[in-house]
Write a protein that holds these residues in place. Sequence first.
Motif, mmCIF file in Angstrom:
data_model
loop_
_atom_site.group_PDB
_atom_site.id
_atom_site.type_symbol
_atom_site.label_atom_id
_atom_site.label_comp_id
_atom_site.label_asym_id
_atom_site.label_seq_id
_atom_site.Cartn_x
_atom_site.Cartn_y
_atom_site.Cartn_z
ATOM 1 N N SER A 58 20.145 35.892 -10.042
ATOM 2 C CA SER A 58 20.109 37.179 -9.339
ATOM 3 C C SER A 58 21.129 38.151 -9.928
ATOM 4 C CB SER A 58 20.379 36.974 -7.840
ATOM 5 O OG SER A 58 21.656 36.406 -7.625
ATOM 6 N N ILE A 59 22.274 37.639 -10.368
ATOM 7 C CA ILE A 59 23.283 38.489 -11.009
ATOM 8 C C ILE A 59 22.727 39.068 -12.305
ATOM 9 C CG2 ILE A 59 25.525 38.467 -12.188
ATOM 10 C CD1 ILE A 59 26.409 36.325 -10.138
ATOM 11 N N CYS A 60 22.080 38.209 -13.110
ATOM 12 C CA CYS A 60 21.538 38.665 -14.396
ATOM 13 C C CYS A 60 20.397 39.656 -14.215
ATOM 14 C CB CYS A 60 21.068 37.461 -15.214
ATOM 15 S SG CYS A 60 22.422 36.427 -15.811
ATOM 16 N N LYS A 61 19.549 39.428 -13.229
ATOM 17 C CA LYS A 61 18.441 40.357 -12.986
ATOM 18 C C LYS A 61 18.952 41.731 -12.543
ATOM 19 C CE LYS A 61 14.672 37.120 -12.216
ATOM 20 N NZ LYS A 61 13.645 36.603 -11.290
ATOM 21 N N LYS A 62 20.067 41.723 -11.826
ATOM 22 C CA LYS A 62 20.669 42.996 -11.425
ATOM 23 C C LYS A 62 21.091 43.791 -12.659
ATOM 24 C CE LYS A 62 24.987 43.216 -10.125
ATOM 25 N NZ LYS A 62 26.260 43.087 -9.368
ATOM 26 N N TYR A 63 21.754 43.142 -13.594
ATOM 27 C CA TYR A 63 22.215 43.844 -14.800
ATOM 28 C C TYR A 63 21.066 44.155 -15.749
ATOM 29 C CZ TYR A 63 27.042 43.300 -13.408
ATOM 30 O OH TYR A 63 28.240 43.407 -12.721
ATOM 31 N N ARG A 64 20.020 43.337 -15.709
ATOM 32 C CA ARG A 64 18.841 43.634 -16.524
ATOM 33 C C ARG A 64 18.197 44.938 -16.074
ATOM 34 N NH1 ARG A 64 16.331 43.420 -21.335
ATOM 35 N NH2 ARG A 64 14.199 44.089 -21.011
ATOM 36 N N SER A 65 18.167 45.170 -14.762
ATOM 37 C CA SER A 65 17.585 46.417 -14.244
ATOM 38 C C SER A 65 18.481 47.620 -14.532
ATOM 39 C CB SER A 65 17.335 46.296 -12.741
ATOM 40 O OG SER A 65 18.556 46.143 -12.037
ATOM 41 N N LEU A 66 19.791 47.372 -14.610
ATOM 42 C CA LEU A 66 20.737 48.471 -14.866
ATOM 43 C C LEU A 66 20.805 48.835 -16.345
ATOM 44 C CD1 LEU A 66 23.717 47.377 -12.551
ATOM 45 C CD2 LEU A 66 22.194 49.338 -12.200
ATOM 46 N N TYR A 67 20.729 47.823 -17.224
ATOM 47 C CA TYR A 67 20.918 48.061 -18.662
ATOM 48 C C TYR A 67 19.813 47.388 -19.471
ATOM 49 C CZ TYR A 67 25.568 48.940 -16.700
ATOM 50 O OH TYR A 67 26.619 49.391 -15.936
ATOM 51 N N PRO A 68 18.577 47.801 -19.301
ATOM 52 C CA PRO A 68 17.456 47.115 -19.981
ATOM 53 C C PRO A 68 17.494 47.220 -21.498
ATOM 54 C CG PRO A 68 16.721 49.160 -18.953
ATOM 55 C CD PRO A 68 18.112 48.930 -18.484
ATOM 56 N N ASP A 69 18.166 48.249 -22.035
ATOM 57 C CA ASP A 69 18.176 48.444 -23.487
ATOM 58 C C ASP A 69 19.233 47.614 -24.204
ATOM 59 O OD1 ASP A 69 16.119 50.291 -23.292
ATOM 60 O OD2 ASP A 69 17.501 51.973 -23.008
ATOM 61 N N ILE A 70 20.207 47.116 -23.465
ATOM 62 C CA ILE A 70 21.284 46.380 -24.134
ATOM 63 C C ILE A 70 21.534 45.001 -23.515
ATOM 64 C CG2 ILE A 70 22.494 48.408 -25.021
ATOM 65 C CD1 ILE A 70 24.412 48.228 -22.652
ATOM 66 N N PHE A 71 20.616 44.561 -22.665
ATOM 67 C CA PHE A 71 20.804 43.256 -22.026
ATOM 68 C C PHE A 71 19.568 42.383 -22.173
ATOM 69 C CE2 PHE A 71 21.133 40.600 -17.991
ATOM 70 C CZ PHE A 71 22.065 39.727 -18.535
ATOM 71 N N THR A 72 19.780 41.151 -22.677
ATOM 72 C CA THR A 72 18.727 40.153 -22.810
ATOM 73 C C THR A 72 19.030 38.995 -21.868
ATOM 74 O OG1 THR A 72 18.331 40.702 -25.128
ATOM 75 C CG2 THR A 72 17.582 38.535 -24.382
ATOM 76 N N TYR A 73 18.010 38.576 -21.144
ATOM 77 C CA TYR A 73 18.193 37.461 -20.206
ATOM 78 C C TYR A 73 17.226 36.344 -20.557
ATOM 79 C CZ TYR A 73 18.282 34.786 -15.859
ATOM 80 O OH TYR A 73 18.382 33.788 -14.933
ATOM 81 N N VAL A 74 17.776 35.145 -20.804
ATOM 82 C CA VAL A 74 16.996 33.967 -21.160
ATOM 83 C C VAL A 74 17.200 32.907 -20.082
ATOM 84 C CG1 VAL A 74 16.545 32.213 -22.922
ATOM 85 C CG2 VAL A 74 17.438 34.460 -23.589
ATOM 86 N N THR A 75 16.122 32.283 -19.647
ATOM 87 C CA THR A 75 16.243 31.200 -18.660
ATOM 88 C C THR A 75 15.646 29.917 -19.225
ATOM 89 O OG1 THR A 75 14.147 31.843 -17.633
ATOM 90 C CG2 THR A 75 16.155 32.760 -16.684
ATOM 91 N N ASN A 76 16.340 28.811 -19.006
ATOM 92 C CA ASN A 76 15.840 27.491 -19.397
ATOM 93 C C ASN A 76 15.238 26.817 -18.170
ATOM 94 O OD1 ASN A 76 17.004 27.929 -21.972
ATOM 95 N ND2 ASN A 76 18.957 27.122 -21.257
ATOM 96 N N GLU A 77 14.041 26.282 -18.308
ATOM 97 C CA GLU A 77 13.364 25.643 -17.175
ATOM 98 C C GLU A 77 14.073 24.374 -16.729
ATOM 99 O OE1 GLU A 77 9.279 25.071 -18.057
ATOM 100 O OE2 GLU A 77 8.836 27.217 -18.247
ATOM 101 N N THR A 78 14.759 23.697 -17.664
ATOM 102 C CA THR A 78 15.564 22.526 -17.340
ATOM 103 C C THR A 78 16.935 22.697 -17.985
ATOM 104 O OG1 THR A 78 14.786 21.321 -19.298
ATOM 105 C CG2 THR A 78 13.566 20.989 -17.237
#
Length: 335
Positions: A58-78
Amino acid sequence: MLLQNDDKILTIGLPCYNEENSLDTNLNNLFTIILNNSLMNEVSVLVSNNCSTDRTESICKKYRSLYPDIFTYVTNETNIGPDRNFHNVVKCSKSQYVWLLSGNDSIVEGALSRVLGYIREYKPSYIYINFIPDTTCVNDCDVCFDKETFIKSLKWRCSLISSNIVKKDLWLSFNMEKYFDSAWIHMGYVLELLNHFIQKTIVSNKIDIIPNICSQRNTWDKNGNLLLFGLNLFKMIDEYLLDKASIAYELGQRSMSIGYPGTIVHAREQGLKITKDTRLMIKKAMSYNKPKYLFMCLPVIIFPEFLFRFVNSLFHIKRKIKSKIKKLYCRFFIG
């Protein structure tokens, strides 16, 4: 799942697992520095979430919405383990260089501008970012053109993940998979550089990181496992550094073993069981340092755990009694 940004010169890559307590503050600090110094076209931020069970997503998604041009978010399923997650950060970045930064650590103002200056001027294969005060250093950084100068300047201080900036194409050209499950893949990159030494390196002497050592110790040092991590690093240098006659090998083995006497005592206090393989590795590690250290450690290795715990408890009782006597003395005689 990968949500990515455009190509940059430098990616600040955070491999994270359950770091909600510091991640929000550190991400806010990073974006503030990037925006205040107008570095949006050169620097990006990437978080690889290693299947965290806290508020990391949830923290990362917040910053992804604020800075979409300079933030990459990767999630590992395990949870793929720390080394594979570090490797994932480098692989998923869209930049020439990657600053591997722990979610617990923060960088200081001016650090990014200095790093970008090093990259533009020298195009190095590696940059070490300092976090240890050293009054003997004269220059802001040492530019190293050979292996011996590099390791003498580095002094194997790069064990902190956040002190390493790697070149993506070089990292991917090395066989980094052999360092999986060691907890030291970033040190593996340094070993590969020493084995090949393709380009110049930078050893920065400015304090550009504020590490959260207590948080990292709590994460890694469970049941005395910090000793095992240290032995893994010793084993890596012994196994993968090709030139055993080099000053890098000698300095590596000595620097990795020098703190073992205290670490062994702490590990036994935490309940670490000494196996036959662990005992052999400790003996080998200590042989690279002062012989007296080996003899100091042997009783700690040989004693059965219950006896060690009993002796150690006596020392704790002694310290508590001394502390109480001191307090009573101050209370009645000093006021």
